[in-house]
Write a protein that holds these residues in place. Structure first.
Motif, PDB file in Angstrom:
ATOM      1  N   LEU A  95      36.035  49.778  38.341  1.00 43.75           N
ATOM      2  CA  LEU A  95      35.770  49.718  39.764  1.00 43.75           C
ATOM      3  C   LEU A  95      36.514  50.999  40.534  1.00 43.75           C
ATOM      4  O   LEU A  95      37.395  51.367  40.238  1.00 43.75           O
ATOM      5  N   PRO A  96      35.878  51.673  41.588  1.00 44.75           N
ATOM      6  CA  PRO A  96      36.412  52.659  42.194  1.00 44.75           C
ATOM      7  C   PRO A  96      37.735  52.137  42.755  1.00 44.75           C
ATOM      8  O   PRO A  96      37.560  50.941  43.302  1.00 44.75           O
ATOM      9  N   ILE A  97      38.913  52.818  42.782  1.00 44.19           N
ATOM     10  CA  ILE A  97      40.140  52.243  43.214  1.00 44.19           C
ATOM     11  C   ILE A  97      40.169  52.158  44.991  1.00 44.19           C
ATOM     12  O   ILE A  97      40.853  51.414  45.230  1.00 44.19           O
ATOM     13  N   GLU A  98      39.056  52.709  45.650  1.00 42.65           N
ATOM     14  CA  GLU A  98      38.973  52.481  47.008  1.00 42.65           C
ATOM     15  C   GLU A  98      38.596  51.042  47.289  1.00 42.65           C
ATOM     16  O   GLU A  98      38.572  50.603  48.408  1.00 42.65           O
ATOM     17  N   GLU A  99      38.080  50.491  46.236  1.00 39.86           N
ATOM     18  CA  GLU A  99      37.501  49.105  46.534  1.00 39.86           C
ATOM     19  C   GLU A  99      38.503  47.947  46.386  1.00 39.86           C
ATOM     20  O   GLU A  99      38.271  46.591  46.511  1.00 39.86           O
ATOM     21  N   TRP A 100      39.721  48.382  45.839  1.00 39.09           N
ATOM     22  CA  TRP A 100      40.642  47.322  45.820  1.00 39.09           C
ATOM     23  C   TRP A 100      40.786  46.401  46.928  1.00 39.09           C
ATOM     24  O   TRP A 100      41.033  45.199  46.557  1.00 39.09           O
ATOM     25  N   PRO A 101      41.153  46.989  48.077  1.00 39.51           N
ATOM     26  CA  PRO A 101      41.279  45.952  49.287  1.00 39.51           C
ATOM     27  C   PRO A 101      40.054  44.740  49.254  1.00 39.51           C
ATOM     28  O   PRO A 101      40.174  43.631  49.713  1.00 39.51           O
ATOM     29  N   HIS A 102      38.901  45.236  49.084  1.00 40.33           N
ATOM     30  CA  HIS A 102      37.746  44.473  49.117  1.00 40.33           C
ATOM     31  C   HIS A 102      37.705  43.499  48.100  1.00 40.33           C
ATOM     32  O   HIS A 102      36.797  42.457  47.978  1.00 40.33           O
ATOM     33  N   PHE A 103      38.630  43.393  47.141  1.00 42.19           N
ATOM     34  CA  PHE A 103      38.644  42.426  45.949  1.00 42.19           C
ATOM     35  C   PHE A 103      39.582  41.184  46.336  1.00 42.19           C
ATOM     36  O   PHE A 103      40.277  40.334  45.448  1.00 42.19           O
ATOM     37  N   ALA A 104      40.187  41.276  47.511  1.00 36.19           N
ATOM     38  CA  ALA A 104      41.083  40.428  47.986  1.00 36.19           C
ATOM     39  C   ALA A 104      40.708  38.999  48.098  1.00 36.19           C
ATOM     40  O   ALA A 104      41.607  38.099  47.491  1.00 36.19           O
ATOM     41  N   PHE A 105      39.680  38.888  48.256  1.00 39.91           N
ATOM     42  CA  PHE A 105      39.125  37.399  48.448  1.00 39.91           C
ATOM     43  C   PHE A 105      39.002  36.915  47.015  1.00 39.91           C
ATOM     44  O   PHE A 105      39.245  35.471  46.892  1.00 39.91           O
ATOM     45  N   ARG A 106      38.883  37.516  46.155  1.00 37.69           N
ATOM     46  CA  ARG A 106      39.152  36.955  44.579  1.00 37.69           C
ATOM     47  C   ARG A 106      40.306  36.827  43.936  1.00 37.69           C
ATOM     48  O   ARG A 106      40.622  35.865  43.371  1.00 37.69           O
ATOM     49  N   ARG A 107      41.214  37.983  44.492  1.00 33.39           N
ATOM     50  CA  ARG A 107      42.637  37.460  43.964  1.00 33.39           C
ATOM     51  C   ARG A 107      43.103  36.154  44.574  1.00 33.39           C
ATOM     52  O   ARG A 107      44.017  35.403  44.070  1.00 33.39           O
ATOM     53  N   ARG A 108      42.727  36.133  45.853  1.00 34.79           N
ATOM     54  CA  ARG A 108      43.183  34.782  46.546  1.00 34.79           C
ATOM     55  C   ARG A 108      42.809  33.483  45.866  1.00 34.79           C
ATOM     56  O   ARG A 108      43.384  32.678  45.833  1.00 34.79           O
ATOM     57  N   ALA A 109      41.482  33.739  45.661  1.00 37.56           N
ATOM     58  CA  ALA A 109      40.802  32.424  44.795  1.00 37.56           C
ATOM     59  C   ALA A 109      41.462  32.234  43.457  1.00 37.56           C
ATOM     60  O   ALA A 109      41.608  30.895  43.193  1.00 37.56           O
ATOM     61  N   TYR A 110      41.744  33.329  42.889  1.00 33.76           N
ATOM     62  CA  TYR A 110      42.557  33.077  41.501  1.00 33.76           C
ATOM     63  C   TYR A 110      44.377  32.463  41.794  1.00 33.76           C
ATOM     64  O   TYR A 110      44.484  31.650  41.216  1.00 33.76           O
ATOM     65  N   ARG A 111      44.736  33.123  42.920  1.00 36.14           N
ATOM     66  CA  ARG A 111      46.160  32.298  43.197  1.00 36.14           C
ATOM     67  C   ARG A 111      45.963  30.855  43.631  1.00 36.14           C
ATOM     68  O   ARG A 111      47.012  30.202  43.303  1.00 36.14           O
ATOM     69  N   ASN A 112      44.791  30.704  44.337  1.00 40.21           N
ATOM     70  CA  ASN A 112      44.589  29.102  44.541  1.00 40.21           C
ATOM     71  C   ASN A 112      43.799  28.258  43.742  1.00 40.21           C
ATOM     72  O   ASN A 112      43.575  27.177  44.171  1.00 40.21           O
ATOM     73  N   ARG A 113      43.652  28.927  42.361  1.00 41.58           N
ATOM     74  CA  ARG A 113      42.820  28.051  41.408  1.00 41.58           C
ATOM     75  C   ARG A 113      43.573  26.777  40.824  1.00 41.58           C
ATOM     76  O   ARG A 113      45.076  27.175  40.125  1.00 41.58           O
ATOM     77  N   PRO A 114      43.219  25.676  40.897  1.00 44.58           N
ATOM     78  CA  PRO A 114      44.265  24.693  40.504  1.00 44.58           C
ATOM     79  C   PRO A 114      44.191  24.404  38.791  1.00 44.58           C
ATOM     80  O   PRO A 114      45.260  23.861  38.388  1.00 44.58           O
ATOM     81  N   HIS A 115      42.915  24.822  38.115  1.00 44.26           N
ATOM     82  CA  HIS A 115      43.027  24.531  36.736  1.00 44.26           C
ATOM     83  C   HIS A 115      42.762  25.782  36.033  1.00 44.26           C
ATOM     84  O   HIS A 115      41.871  26.561  36.206  1.00 44.26           O
ATOM     85  N   TRP A 116      43.352  25.915  34.713  1.00 39.70           N
ATOM     86  CA  TRP A 116      43.124  27.039  33.754  1.00 39.70           C
ATOM     87  C   TRP A 116      42.757  26.696  32.470  1.00 39.70           C
ATOM     88  O   TRP A 116      43.467  25.613  32.036  1.00 39.70           O
ATOM     89  N   ASN A 117      42.196  27.349  31.734  1.00 42.08           N
ATOM     90  CA  ASN A 117      41.986  27.022  30.271  1.00 42.08           C
ATOM     91  C   ASN A 117      43.037  27.246  29.423  1.00 42.08           C
ATOM     92  O   ASN A 117      43.069  26.619  28.372  1.00 42.08           O
ATOM     93  N   HIS A 118      44.000  28.413  29.867  1.00 41.09           N
ATOM     94  CA  HIS A 118      44.959  28.494  29.069  1.00 41.09           C
ATOM     95  C   HIS A 118      46.666  27.902  29.694  1.00 41.09           C
ATOM     96  O   HIS A 118      46.431  28.320  30.752  1.00 41.09           O
ATOM     97  N   HIS A 119      47.195  27.425  29.067  1.00 39.48           N
ATOM     98  CA  HIS A 119      48.545  26.828  29.397  1.00 39.48           C
ATOM     99  C   HIS A 119      49.621  28.169  29.684  1.00 39.48           C
ATOM    100  O   HIS A 119      49.575  29.190  28.860  1.00 39.48           O
ATOM    101  N   LEU A 120      50.174  28.342  30.545  1.00 39.16           N
ATOM    102  CA  LEU A 120      51.392  29.365  30.912  1.00 39.16           C
ATOM    103  C   LEU A 120      52.706  28.537  31.037  1.00 39.16           C
ATOM    104  O   LEU A 120      53.091  27.896  31.674  1.00 39.16           O
ATOM    105  N   PRO A 121      53.215  29.083  29.593  1.00 40.10           N
ATOM    106  CA  PRO A 121      54.419  28.578  29.622  1.00 40.10           C
ATOM    107  C   PRO A 121      55.559  28.901  30.568  1.00 40.10           C
ATOM    108  O   PRO A 121      55.498  29.856  31.308  1.00 40.10           O
ATOM    109  N   ASP A 122      56.442  27.971  30.893  1.00 41.77           N
ATOM    110  CA  ASP A 122      57.515  28.377  31.895  1.00 41.77           C
ATOM    111  C   ASP A 122      58.310  29.387  31.621  1.00 41.77           C
ATOM    112  O   ASP A 122      58.756  29.789  30.429  1.00 41.77           O
TER     113      ASP A 122
END
Length: 391
Positions: A95-122
């Motif tokens: 993606l063009p670098i200038e579009e970074w700010p416009h994917f904030a909605f997707r980054r927020r959605a990932y941060r708020n995602r309750p379930h993942w397929n892969h376990h993240l060890p502590d």
């Protein structure tokens, strides 16, 4: 949902097809001065994929529009001087670098995602970020290993952590090295003026809907949503304020929207003749491809061999603004092998031959061999034309 105004313009199916071709860079003279970076900004997203037959898809996309641009030139254009970033758009895309700010909605959605397929060890997330801060840029292997076993899905804790950090926007893929992602901290890789999540979801979606409309020329709600894999309700919420204008297209049978700048002048110019990656944004969406070109295409790489109809990596052939056939290619030394060729008719043979010879030259092949033509009586005109072009 905002009430939409009535359509202002009625387009014929042919006008819509030509708008789409121009918007995707296949009608009219290409902007060679802008080069690969110009193609990326014009399209808004270039899909990545692991399959490499003639070349990888992100190399085939600029080739299809610009001609024989060097493969090293392609990678340098994407990855040097922070001109692009890799993220989840239509799929994994550059993606063009200038579009970074416009994917904030997707980054927020990932941060708020309750379930993942892969376990993240502590502790693995903080360890990976700390290591990148100290030693980066690094691949997952450099960070400690991408997999626990040889199974593709069995990610290590390191790989889970760094991919999670990429989704969150704390980490960026800054290049591909031997097809491995090379990760670095976003704070180092993204220009400071762009490194923020200040835009709310509505502003992000409005921008991406507008960009999709510009890149498509004209499209239905499903077309526009598919471009950056938005939800239908997300498109509905912003399309009235996106700057796109409602139109009707004869034969489409559903509402459509167009880039108003595209409607200001009729599309004119030379048509490109070329092989298309199955992952090219001109033909991403099967229903749209059928609607615009009357051409049904399906990637069969993941179909069992005995069930394939057109071949592992069948590439549609674009000529004269139409899809006139498909070729399943391979390489044997300096020979480009057309393992299977489908032609829409005898008149398609010269265009398919031209596309094959140009592609062969691009990948340093000096000969073209045709193994199978789906309609046997079309083999002779195709091979005759190939012989003429290669003479």
């Amino acid at each position: 949902m905002t009430t939409l105004p009535p359509p202002a313009t009625e387009l014929s199916a042919d006008e819509a097809r030509r708008l789409a071709l121009r918007a995707q860079g296949f009608l009219g003279a290409p902007d060679r001065r802008a080069g690969v970076r110009g193609v990326l900004r014009h399209l808004g997203a270039v899909q990545l994929d692991t399959i490499s037959v003639l070349a990888r898809s992100h190399e085939l996309v600029p080739y299809a529009r610009l001609g024989a641009v060097g493969r090293r030139t392609v990678d340098d254009a994407y990855w040097t001087d922070t001109h692009a970033f890799e993220y989840w758009s239509h799929a994994a895309c550059i993606l063009p670098i200038e579009e970074w700010p416009h994917f904030a909605f997707r980054r927020r959605a990932y941060r708020n995602r309750p379930h993942w397929n892969h376990h993240l060890p502590d502790g693995d997330y903080d360890r990976v970020v700390k290591q990148l801060r100290t030693e980066g840029p690094l691949t997952a292997t450099d960070l400690g290993g991408a997999k626990n076993t040889s199974e593709w899905w069995d990610w290590s804790g390191t790989k889970v952590a760094v991919e999670r950090a990429l989704m969150y926007g704390e980490v960026v893929c800054v290049e591909r090295r031997g097809w491995k992602r090379v990760y670095d901290l976003a704070e180092r890789a993204v220009p400071a003026a762009l490194l923020h999540d200040d835009l709310d979801d509505t502003e992000c979606l409005r921008r991406l809907v507008r960009l999709a409309g510009q890149s498509l020329g004209v499209g239905t709600r499903a077309d526009i949503a598919d471009y950056h894999r938005l939800k239908a309700e997300q498109v509905d919420a912003v399309i009235a304020d996106s700057g796109l204008v409602p139109v009707t297209v004869q034969g489409w049978g559903r509402p459509a929207w167009a880039d108003p700048a595209a409607l200001e002048s009729p599309p004119r110019g030379r048509h490109r003749t070329t092989l298309l990656s199955p992952f090219d944004s001109l033909i991403w969406e099967r229903a749209r491809t059928e609607r615009i070109f009357g051409f049904t295409h399906r990637l069969e790489a993941y179909v069992p061999k005995q069930k394939r109809v057109h071949g592992y990596f069948a590439m549609p052939v674009l000529a004269g603004g139409r899809l006139v056939g498909r070729v399943d290619p391979a390489r044997e030394g300096r020979t480009l092998v057309a393992k299977q060729v489908t032609l829409t008719g005898r008149k398609a043979a010269p265009a398919v031959a031209q596309a094959l010879v140009e592609a062969a030259s691009w990948v340093d092949c000096t000969d073209v061999r045709v193994e199978r033509v789906e309609t046997p009586e079309l083999r002779e005109p195709l091979t005759r034309e190939l012989a003429r072009l290669l003479a």
